[in-house]
Design a protein around this motif. Structure first.
Motif, PDB file in Angstrom:
ATOM      1  N   MET A   1      33.658  80.635  38.156  1.00  0.00           N
ATOM      2  CA  MET A   1      34.564  81.579  38.811  1.00  0.00           C
ATOM      3  C   MET A   1      34.472  81.447  40.330  1.00  0.00           C
ATOM      4  N   ASP A   2      35.618  81.395  40.982  1.00  0.00           N
ATOM      5  CA  ASP A   2      35.662  81.417  42.451  1.00  0.00           C
ATOM      6  C   ASP A   2      35.301  82.829  42.923  1.00  0.00           C
TER       7      ASP A   2
ATOM      8  N   LYS B   1      42.351  72.052  30.270  1.00  0.00           N
ATOM      9  CA  LYS B   1      41.736  72.961  29.287  1.00  0.00           C
ATOM     10  C   LYS B   1      41.554  74.362  29.872  1.00  0.00           C
ATOM     11  N   ILE B   2      41.097  74.423  31.120  1.00  0.00           N
ATOM     12  CA  ILE B   2      40.885  75.739  31.748  1.00  0.00           C
ATOM     13  C   ILE B   2      42.226  76.441  31.939  1.00  0.00           C
ATOM     14  N   ALA B   3      43.230  75.684  32.326  1.00  0.00           N
ATOM     15  CA  ALA B   3      44.571  76.280  32.464  1.00  0.00           C
ATOM     16  C   ALA B   3      45.019  76.868  31.127  1.00  0.00           C
TER      17      ALA B   3
ATOM     18  N   HIS C   1      36.935  69.714  44.324  1.00  0.00           N
ATOM     19  CA  HIS C   1      37.134  70.818  43.379  1.00  0.00           C
ATOM     20  C   HIS C   1      38.618  71.070  43.186  1.00  0.00           C
ATOM     21  N   PHE C   2      38.937  71.442  41.970  1.00  0.00           N
ATOM     22  CA  PHE C   2      40.288  71.865  41.624  1.00  0.00           C
ATOM     23  C   PHE C   2      40.282  73.373  41.456  1.00  0.00           C
ATOM     24  N   HIS C   3      41.229  74.030  42.110  1.00  0.00           N
ATOM     25  CA  HIS C   3      41.427  75.468  41.900  1.00  0.00           C
ATOM     26  C   HIS C   3      42.392  75.629  40.726  1.00  0.00           C
ATOM     27  N   VAL C   4      41.989  76.403  39.750  1.00  0.00           N
ATOM     28  CA  VAL C   4      42.867  76.718  38.627  1.00  0.00           C
ATOM     29  C   VAL C   4      43.119  78.226  38.694  1.00  0.00           C
ATOM     30  N   ILE C   5      44.351  78.566  39.027  1.00  0.00           N
ATOM     31  CA  ILE C   5      44.670  79.955  39.412  1.00  0.00           C
ATOM     32  C   ILE C   5      45.680  80.545  38.430  1.00  0.00           C
TER      33      ILE C   5
ATOM     34  N   HIS D   1      40.680  83.241  38.905  1.00  0.00           N
ATOM     35  CA  HIS D   1      40.675  81.973  39.660  1.00  0.00           C
ATOM     36  C   HIS D   1      39.365  81.222  39.381  1.00  0.00           C
ATOM     37  N   THR D   2      39.510  80.009  38.886  1.00  0.00           N
ATOM     38  CA  THR D   2      38.361  79.220  38.427  1.00  0.00           C
ATOM     39  C   THR D   2      38.331  77.891  39.180  1.00  0.00           C
ATOM     40  N   LEU D   3      37.132  77.420  39.495  1.00  0.00           N
ATOM     41  CA  LEU D   3      36.961  76.117  40.136  1.00  0.00           C
ATOM     42  C   LEU D   3      36.441  75.116  39.118  1.00  0.00           C
ATOM     43  N   VAL D   4      36.975  73.911  39.158  1.00  0.00           N
ATOM     44  CA  VAL D   4      36.509  72.820  38.291  1.00  0.00           C
ATOM     45  C   VAL D   4      35.974  71.724  39.200  1.00  0.00           C
ATOM     46  N   ILE D   5      34.701  71.375  39.012  1.00  0.00           N
ATOM     47  CA  ILE D   5      34.065  70.389  39.907  1.00  0.00           C
ATOM     48  C   ILE D   5      33.334  69.312  39.100  1.00  0.00           C
TER      49      ILE D   5
END
Ligand code: AMP
Ligand code: ZN
Length: 142
Positions: free
Chosen positions: A30-31, A68-70, A100-104, A39-43
């Motif tokens: 979680m961001d 997958k997170i989306a 990092h990718f922001h998945v919002i 809002h989640t970060l993928v790293i």
């Protein structure tokens, strides 16, 4: 690991995070400053930055997890839509220099709007000139 990098410290367990997903190569958490709650970060677990230096295989793994997170945000949070953003360089707004990718997650009437100020080209020639310069930067094979 980069000893000055806060995301490397999170991967190493030296700083806390609220984990959403983890495997051998990828961590999603979680961001702490969400644009929208959820809002989640993928790293990647390895320190790599910017996007252009990531090996193809790792990038493919990362983008699969981003998807997958989306999907999980749409299912688990009942999000109506998703924004994916990824910044490279301070001028682009990047604060943490570990890829990092922001998945919002986005919701009807969530109150957020991007500051997306579209500006026209002066002429078709100007646009073609810029396209030509980008093409000149492409490798022979992609
Ligand atoms: P960027 O501006 O693309 O580099 O995004 C960095 C993101 O990392 C921001 O959205 C921050 O809220 C987030 N962030 C910074 N430190 C932490 C942390 N310790 N845990 C979770 N998210 C963080
Ligand atoms: Zn790092």
């Amino acid at each position: 690991m980069d000893s000055d990098c806060i995301f490397c410290k999170i991967v190493a367990g030296e700083l806390p995070c609220t984990r959403v997903y983890e495997d051998d190569d990828v961590l999603a958490f979680m961001d702490i400053g969400p644009i929208i709650k959820g809002h989640t970060l993928v790293i990647p677990k390895v320190h790599v930055d910017p996007l252009t230096s990531v090996p193809d295989e790792l990038l493919a793994t990362l983008i699969r997890i981003v998807r997958k997170i989306a999907g999980a945000q749409m299912k688990g949070l009942e999000a109506d839509g998703i924004n994916i953003t990824q910044a490279n360089g301070r001028v682009a707004g990047q604060v943490v220099p570990h890829l990092h990718f922001h998945v919002i997650p986005r919701f009807e009437n969530d109150g957020h709007s991007w500051n997306w100020n579209a500006r026209p080209y002066d002429s078709p020639d100007e646009m073609e000139g810029l396209a030509s310069r980008i093409r000149s930067g492409l490798p022979m094979e992609i």
